[in-house]
Structure formats: C-alpha cells, structure tokens
Design a protein around this motif. Structure first.
Motif, PDB file in Angstrom:
ATOM      1  N   PHE A   1       0.879  -1.177   0.000  1.00 25.04           N
ATOM      2  CA  PHE A   1       0.000   0.000   0.000  1.00 25.04           C
ATOM      3  C   PHE A   1       0.908   1.215   0.000  1.00 25.04           C
ATOM      4  N   LEU A   2       0.858   1.995  -1.081  1.00 21.95           N
ATOM      5  CA  LEU A   2       1.850   3.043  -1.290  1.00 21.95           C
ATOM      6  C   LEU A   2       1.563   4.359  -0.576  1.00 21.95           C
ATOM      7  N   ASP A   3       0.293   4.643  -0.271  1.00 27.94           N
ATOM      8  CA  ASP A   3       0.002   5.978   0.292  1.00 27.94           C
ATOM      9  C   ASP A   3      -1.127   5.925   1.322  1.00 27.94           C
TER      10      ASP A   3
ATOM     11  N   ILE B   1      -1.640  -1.329  -3.875  1.00 29.15           N
ATOM     12  CA  ILE B   1      -2.762  -0.440  -3.622  1.00 29.15           C
ATOM     13  C   ILE B   1      -2.241   0.988  -3.666  1.00 29.15           C
ATOM     14  N   THR B   2      -2.895   1.822  -4.471  1.00 25.79           N
ATOM     15  CA  THR B   2      -2.479   3.213  -4.580  1.00 25.79           C
ATOM     16  C   THR B   2      -3.696   4.101  -4.694  1.00 25.79           C
ATOM     17  N   ASN B   3      -3.575   5.289  -4.150  1.00 24.31           N
ATOM     18  CA  ASN B   3      -4.613   6.303  -4.339  1.00 24.31           C
ATOM     19  C   ASN B   3      -4.138   7.295  -5.392  1.00 24.31           C
ATOM     20  N   LYS B   4      -3.053   7.983  -5.114  1.00 26.60           N
ATOM     21  CA  LYS B   4      -2.566   9.011  -6.026  1.00 26.60           C
ATOM     22  C   LYS B   4      -1.134   8.787  -6.512  1.00 26.60           C
ATOM     23  N   VAL B   5      -0.472   7.736  -6.055  1.00 25.87           N
ATOM     24  CA  VAL B   5       0.900   7.478  -6.498  1.00 25.87           C
ATOM     25  C   VAL B   5       0.867   6.879  -7.904  1.00 25.87           C
ATOM     26  N   PRO B   6       1.558   7.481  -8.875  1.00 19.63           N
ATOM     27  CA  PRO B   6       1.491   6.994 -10.255  1.00 19.63           C
ATOM     28  C   PRO B   6       2.200   5.654 -10.445  1.00 19.63           C
ATOM     29  N   LEU B   7       1.670   4.870 -11.359  1.00 16.98           N
ATOM     30  CA  LEU B   7       2.317   3.646 -11.823  1.00 16.98           C
ATOM     31  C   LEU B   7       2.335   3.708 -13.348  1.00 16.98           C
ATOM     32  N   ARG B   8       3.473   4.170 -13.883  1.00 12.45           N
ATOM     33  CA  ARG B   8       3.622   4.379 -15.314  1.00 12.45           C
ATOM     34  C   ARG B   8       4.303   3.172 -15.963  1.00 12.45           C
ATOM     35  N   SER B   9       4.307   3.173 -17.291  1.00 13.11           N
ATOM     36  CA  SER B   9       4.808   2.006 -18.029  1.00 13.11           C
ATOM     37  C   SER B   9       6.262   1.690 -17.705  1.00 13.11           C
ATOM     38  N   ASP B  10       7.107   2.728 -17.538  1.00  5.33           N
ATOM     39  CA  ASP B  10       8.514   2.470 -17.247  1.00  5.33           C
ATOM     40  C   ASP B  10       8.695   1.830 -15.875  1.00  5.33           C
ATOM     41  N   MET B  11       7.787   2.126 -14.941  1.00  9.80           N
ATOM     42  CA  MET B  11       7.823   1.483 -13.628  1.00  9.80           C
ATOM     43  C   MET B  11       7.319   0.044 -13.723  1.00  9.80           C
TER      44      MET B  11
ATOM     45  N   ASP C   1       6.673  -9.176 -10.985  1.00  7.31           N
ATOM     46  CA  ASP C   1       5.803  -9.975 -10.123  1.00  7.31           C
ATOM     47  C   ASP C   1       4.422  -9.362  -9.923  1.00  7.31           C
ATOM     48  N   LEU C   2       4.241  -8.140 -10.394  1.00  6.39           N
ATOM     49  CA  LEU C   2       2.990  -7.434 -10.154  1.00  6.39           C
ATOM     50  C   LEU C   2       1.861  -8.007 -11.015  1.00  6.39           C
ATOM     51  N   LYS C   3       0.764  -8.364 -10.371  1.00  2.62           N
ATOM     52  CA  LYS C   3      -0.376  -8.968 -11.067  1.00  2.62           C
ATOM     53  C   LYS C   3      -1.659  -8.150 -10.927  1.00  2.62           C
ATOM     54  N   MET C   4      -1.720  -7.272  -9.902  1.00  2.00           N
ATOM     55  CA  MET C   4      -2.965  -6.548  -9.680  1.00  2.00           C
ATOM     56  C   MET C   4      -2.691  -5.202  -9.026  1.00  2.00           C
TER      57      MET C   4
ATOM     58  N   ARG D   1      10.055   0.138  -3.752  1.00  2.00           N
ATOM     59  CA  ARG D   1       9.088  -0.297  -2.742  1.00  2.00           C
ATOM     60  C   ARG D   1       8.171  -1.414  -3.246  1.00  2.00           C
ATOM     61  N   CYS D   2       7.996  -1.502  -4.544  1.00  2.00           N
ATOM     62  CA  CYS D   2       7.081  -2.503  -5.099  1.00  2.00           C
ATOM     63  C   CYS D   2       7.793  -3.752  -5.600  1.00  2.00           C
ATOM     64  N   GLN D   3       9.097  -3.838  -5.380  1.00  2.00           N
ATOM     65  CA  GLN D   3       9.814  -5.041  -5.781  1.00  2.00           C
ATOM     66  C   GLN D   3       9.196  -6.264  -5.114  1.00  2.00           C
ATOM     67  N   SER D   4       8.964  -7.295  -5.891  1.00  2.00           N
ATOM     68  CA  SER D   4       8.384  -8.572  -5.428  1.00  2.00           C
ATOM     69  C   SER D   4       6.914  -8.456  -5.042  1.00  2.00           C
ATOM     70  N   ALA D   5       6.307  -7.270  -5.219  1.00  2.00           N
ATOM     71  CA  ALA D   5       4.886  -7.126  -4.890  1.00  2.00           C
ATOM     72  C   ALA D   5       4.026  -7.818  -5.938  1.00  2.00           C
ATOM     73  N   ASN D   6       3.022  -8.531  -5.467  1.00  2.00           N
ATOM     74  CA  ASN D   6       2.033  -9.139  -6.368  1.00  2.00           C
ATOM     75  C   ASN D   6       0.809  -8.245  -6.536  1.00  2.00           C
ATOM     76  N   VAL D   7       0.510  -7.473  -5.484  1.00  2.00           N
ATOM     77  CA  VAL D   7      -0.618  -6.547  -5.498  1.00  2.00           C
ATOM     78  C   VAL D   7      -0.132  -5.204  -4.964  1.00  2.00           C
TER      79      VAL D   7
END
Length: 318
Positions: free
Chosen positions: A6-8, A49-59, A65-68, A41-47
């Motif tokens: 959970f990022l934020d 959760i973010t409200n306003k933290v961006p997740l762009r294509s380069d990230m 491992d991210l699935k959701m 922070r999201c290394q090895s994360a499978n899920v």
C-alpha cells in the motif's frame, strides 16, 4: 505468499479502519511514496494499492511480479492502463462510493457562494456590522437557488445525486451534452447552451484528454448569466489561468473548487493569487472525505483485492 504493498496510507483518514485481505499475505504499508521510490518499494509485490501514487509504463516494466493494482479512488489517470492491459496486470477502481459526500460538499460551496457567506463573515469580523448602525447591511449580493438553473456537466452517479438535490431546492436542472458532441438525445442540453444559460455550473466529469481544460476562455466568454462555477470532480477540467481572468472580468459570480490541476498546488498556481476574494473558495480535495465515505471506499478497495485473489476480479479496467 502474496505480497501486498500500500503506497500511500496517508491519503486515507486516520479514523478509517484499514482492514486487510482475507487471504494469507504479507502486508507492507507506507504513509506516502514519491515517484522515484515506487519501483524499489514494489519489488516482489504481487498486489499494489495506490490512491494518487502513479504507476507508469517504465515502472511497470521493472515489476515482473505485479499482477494486480487496486486504486483507492474512482479516477485512475495515475495508472498506465494501456501498459497494464498489454502485460496483463489487472486494475480495479472504486465506484459509486461518494454518492452522498461529494454532492453535499458541492452544495455547501454553492450555498456559501450564492449567499456570499464568506464575504459577510469577514465583514462581521472586520467590524462592519457594528459600524453600519443598523440591524443588517448589504455589502454583497444574495441570491436564492429556487428558480435558478443548475447546469451539470457529467451525468454519472454523482452528477445525478447533485441533480436530485437541485430539484429538491426547486432549481431547474439541465445536463450538458459532451463538449463538441451533438445528437445525444432529449435528456441532454447542448453544451454551449448550458454554459450560456446556467446560474450555477457544477462539474462532475472524469479527466481525459478530451475533457482537459473543457472550461476555458471561450466558455467563460459564453457565460451570459455570470454563474457560480463549482468543481468537486477533477483538477484539470478548468483552465485555472482563464478562471482567474474570468473572475477579474466579472464573467462569473464566484468559484468553488475542491480540486486543482496540481495537488498540493504549486506556488505558481494562479488561483492562489485570488484566495482572498470573498467569492472564491478552495478546499483541499476533501469533498469525498466524510468518515463514512472513506470507510466505504476502503472496504470496496480491499474487497477488490480479495476478489482478485479468489479468482473473480471486480471493477476491472483492463
């Protein structure tokens, strides 16, 4: 074991019960996350959760491992949906959770501006009531809502709830057709007509390239009735520099904004230069934030994670 990040957490009020998914998992939580911290922070994360933290294509390319992704909001412009679709990351958002709180906040702004509550409050503080020598005084215009026209841009669940309140107040309610689009049927009034004839304009539209700056210089020049303009939807729907010019020219009677193009606002935001005006109210993106609504939002957000882990994803955008 499923790793959930959970990022934020700081974007959800402290009174909200942050329940966690039912499935066995590892939970990692941060109060806030800067963009340059996302991948680490999201290394090895499978899920995530973010409200306003961006997740762009380069990230996303660096998070195999991210699935959701569960977005703790309705707006999802912080997520690169096309990239998620291409690499098969499920994305879910929350919907319909703010049906009471946002319309109530919109009308709080409408009432305050239509009756000039801010201006009169400041006059009392400044001693003008005492100096008037009378039981009342008239330094600001006061207008009834009954009989006035409420133009709503955005016909979703929030816009419909705003319309219900407006009708209860004996306002004439019209929904604007999409800007530049004709032939949407009798339920919609042409966009320019709504702009020209409304006494109050309330925005409840998503932010897309097609809606960015949909209210700008051209629209302000069309506003024959000097309306109150209220935005409790998304920053970026209104050209803020053009808004300040419209206020200075008297093209609108007032502005009530809960959302800005950049949040928190940058020091160069033109709206910051007019905050001392009695007909300008800016609140810090809290229209959605009643405690009841925040709990509903979180329950739905974590519910989407539960459903994804159970193999039945909900509210998917990809």
């Amino acid at each position: 074991m499923t790793r959930i990040v959970f990022l934020d957490r700081g974007t959800i009020g402290p009174a909200v019960s942050i329940t966690r998914p039912k499935a066995k998992h590892e939970w990692v939580e941060f109060e806030q996350t800067d963009e340059h911290e996302v991948v680490q922070r999201c290394q090895s994360a499978n899920v995530v959760i973010t409200n306003k933290v961006p997740l762009r294509s380069d990230m996303l390319d660096r998070l195999p491992d991210l699935k959701m992704i569960s977005v703790a909001a309705t707006g999802y412009d912080v997520i690169d949906i096309a990239a998620c679709r291409e690499i098969e990351i499920a994305v879910s958002n929350v919907r319909g959770y703010a049906i009471n709180t946002v319309p109530e906040h919109a009308f709080a702004l409408i009432f305050a501006l239509r009756r000039n509550i801010v201006g009169y409050r400041q006059d009392v503080i400044d001693g003008k009531w005492h100096d008037s020598g009378q039981f009342c005084f008239f330094t600001h215009e006061i207008r009834d809502l009954a009989g006035s026209r409420l133009g709503i841009i955005g016909e979703g669940i929030i816009g419909q709830a705003v319309a219900s309140i407006g009708r209860a107040l004996s306002m004439e309610v019209v929904f604007a057709a999409h800007k530049g689009v004709q032939g949407l049927g009798p339920l919609y009034t042409p966009f320019d007509e709504v702009i020209e004839t409304s006494d109050v304009l309330s925005l409840h539209a998503p932010l897309f390239p097609s809606t960015r700056n949909m209210i700008s210089t051209r629209e302000f020049e069309l506003m024959k009735k000097r309306p109150i303009l209220v935005n409790t939807s998304r920053g970026g729907l209104v050209d803020e520099a053009a808004l300040v010019t419209a206020l200075e020219r008297g093209q609108i009677a007032g502005a009530g904004f809960d959302v800005l193009t950049s949040e928190p606002p940058k020091v160069c935001n033109p709206l910051l230069s007019v905050l001392d005006r009695p007909n300008v109210i800016v609140t810090p993106h809290v229209a959605w934030a009643s405690e009841e609504t925040q709990q509903t939002l979180w329950d739905q957000c974590v519910g989407h994670v539960d459903n994804f882990l159970a193999g039945v994803p909900t509210n998917t955008l990809t």
